[in-house]
Design an enzyme around this catalytic site. Structure first.
Site, PDB file in Angstrom:
ATOM      1  N   SER A  13       0.540  -1.467  -0.024  1.00  0.00           N
ATOM      2  CA  SER A  13      -0.099   0.051  -0.203  1.00  0.00           C
ATOM      3  C   SER A  13       0.930   1.397   0.129  1.00  0.00           C
ATOM      4  O   SER A  13       1.960   1.484   0.565  1.00  0.00           O
ATOM      5  CB  SER A  13      -0.818   0.044   0.989  1.00  0.00           C
ATOM      6  OG  SER A  13      -1.555   1.214   1.602  1.00  0.00           O
ATOM      7  N   TYR A  45      -2.316  -0.347  10.295  1.00  0.00           N
ATOM      8  CA  TYR A  45      -1.895  -1.487   9.305  1.00  0.00           C
ATOM      9  C   TYR A  45      -0.889  -0.278   8.331  1.00  0.00           C
ATOM     10  O   TYR A  45      -0.352  -1.374   7.426  1.00  0.00           O
ATOM     11  CB  TYR A  45      -2.890  -0.474   8.409  1.00  0.00           C
ATOM     12  CG  TYR A  45      -3.258  -0.398   6.982  1.00  0.00           C
ATOM     13  CD1 TYR A  45      -4.296  -1.713   6.626  1.00  0.00           C
ATOM     14  CD2 TYR A  45      -3.057   0.790   5.831  1.00  0.00           C
ATOM     15  CE1 TYR A  45      -4.299  -1.552   5.211  1.00  0.00           C
ATOM     16  CE2 TYR A  45      -3.563   0.196   4.486  1.00  0.00           C
ATOM     17  CZ  TYR A  45      -3.513  -1.182   4.755  1.00  0.00           C
ATOM     18  OH  TYR A  45      -4.357  -1.038   2.346  1.00  0.00           O
TER      19      TYR A  45
END
Length: 251
Positions: free
Chosen positions: A144, A158
Site C-alpha cells: 500500500s 495497518y
C-alpha cells in the site's frame, strides 16, 4: 484453452473474493492462467471463481484464513493437486482498521499484522518448494502507499503491516532469485473498493480525489494490470515496490 500471456501458468490469489483480488483473479484468467481463488469468505471466493468460469476462464476456489499455516498449506496443495504446479502467487488478503494508536487493543493489532504481514509470509513460504522445484515463480505482494509513507485511511497497525510487507518482499527477492523466482510488491493508493468506501465518507473520498494529480480513485482493474505485468513480462524486476496512486505519493 486461452493463450494470452499466462497460457500455461497456475496462479493462486488470496483475498480473491472481492475488490482488487477479484479483479486480479479475473485478469490473470483472461490471460490464460488457471486461477485458484482463496478467501476467508467462502461464498465470495466461490462467486469470483464462478464469474471467471462464466467468462471462459478456468478457476477453482477454497476457503482459507491466511493466518493459519495448515489452511495455507491446504490451499497450496489444492492447486498442486488440481494442476500439478503453482507458478504465481498474489498475496492480496488484507484487513484495514482505522483505530487511533491509544485505542488499539492487542487483539486488533495482532489481527491487522497477522492478516496483512504474517499471511503474506505463510503463503509465500508454503509455495516456495513447488516454485523451487520448477525453478520458476512469480510472487506479487499487495502492500500500500501506507507502506511507503503513512496510511490515508488506516491506523498505525495497518501502516506497520504494509511497511513490513515491503521489507519481507525485498528479503524474499534476495533469497530466491537464484531459483528463478521473483518477488515484488504493488503499492496502491486509494482504490475504489468496498474496503475504501466502508472506511471513508463519500464527501471525504471526493475531497481526496480532487487532491490527487490524477483527480479520481484508482480502479481494481488498474491494479490488476500492474500485477499482470509483474507476473508475466517483468522478467528482470525483483525486490521492487511499484506505486499506483494517481500521483498522490511521488518518491
Amino acid at each position: 484453452m486461452r493463450e494470452g500471456k499466462l497460457g500455461d501458468r497456475v496462479a493462486i490469489v488470496t483475498g480473491g473474493g472481492q475488490g482488487m483480488g477479484a479483479a486480479i483473479g479475473q485478469l490473470l484468467a483472461d490471460e490464460g492462467a488457471k486461477v485458484l481463488i482463496g478467501d476467508i469468505d467462502a461464498e465470495k471466493a466461490r462467486s469470483t471463481a464462478l464469474s471467471i468460469e462464466a467468462s471462459g476462464g478456468i478457476s477453482t476456489w477454497i476457503e482459507v484464513d491466511v493466518r493459519s499455516q495448515p489452511q495455507v498449506e491446504e490451499m497450496v496443495c489444492a492447486a498442486l493437486g488440481e494442476h500439478g504446479r503453482a507458478d504465481i502467487l498474489v498475496n492480496c488478503a488484507g484487513v484495514l482498521r482505522k483505530t487511533r494508536i491509544d485505542e488499539i487493543t492487542t487483539a486488533e493489532w495482532e489481527l491487522v499484522l497477522d492478516v496483512n504481514l504474517k499471511g503474506t509470509f505463510l503463503c509465500s513460504q508454503a509455495i516456495l518448494p513447488a516454485m523451487k522445484e520448477r525453478e520458476y515463480g512469480r510472487i506479487v505482494n499487495i502492500s500500500s502507499s501506507a507502506g511507503r509513507s503513512v496510511s490515508t485511511l488506516g491506523g498505525a497497525h495497518y501502516t506497520a503491516a504494509k511497511a513490513g510487507v515491503l521489507g519481507f518482499t525485498r528479503a524474499l527477492a534476495k533469497e530466491v532469485a537464484r531459483f528463478g523466482i521473483t518477488s515484488n510488491a504493488v503499492c496502491p493508493g486509494l482504490i475504489d473498493t468496498d474496503m475504501a468506501r466502508a472506511n471513508c465518507s463519500p464527501e471525504r473520498l471526493r475531497a481526496y480525489e480532487e487532491s490527487f494529480p490524477i483527480p479520481r480513485l484508482g480502479t481494481p482493474e488498474e491494479v490488476a494490470g500492474l500485477v499482470l505485468f509483474l507476473a508475466s513480462d517483468a522478467t528482470y524486476i525483483t525486490g521492487a515496490a511499484i506505486d499506483i496512486n494517481g500521483g498522490d505519493l511521488m518518491l
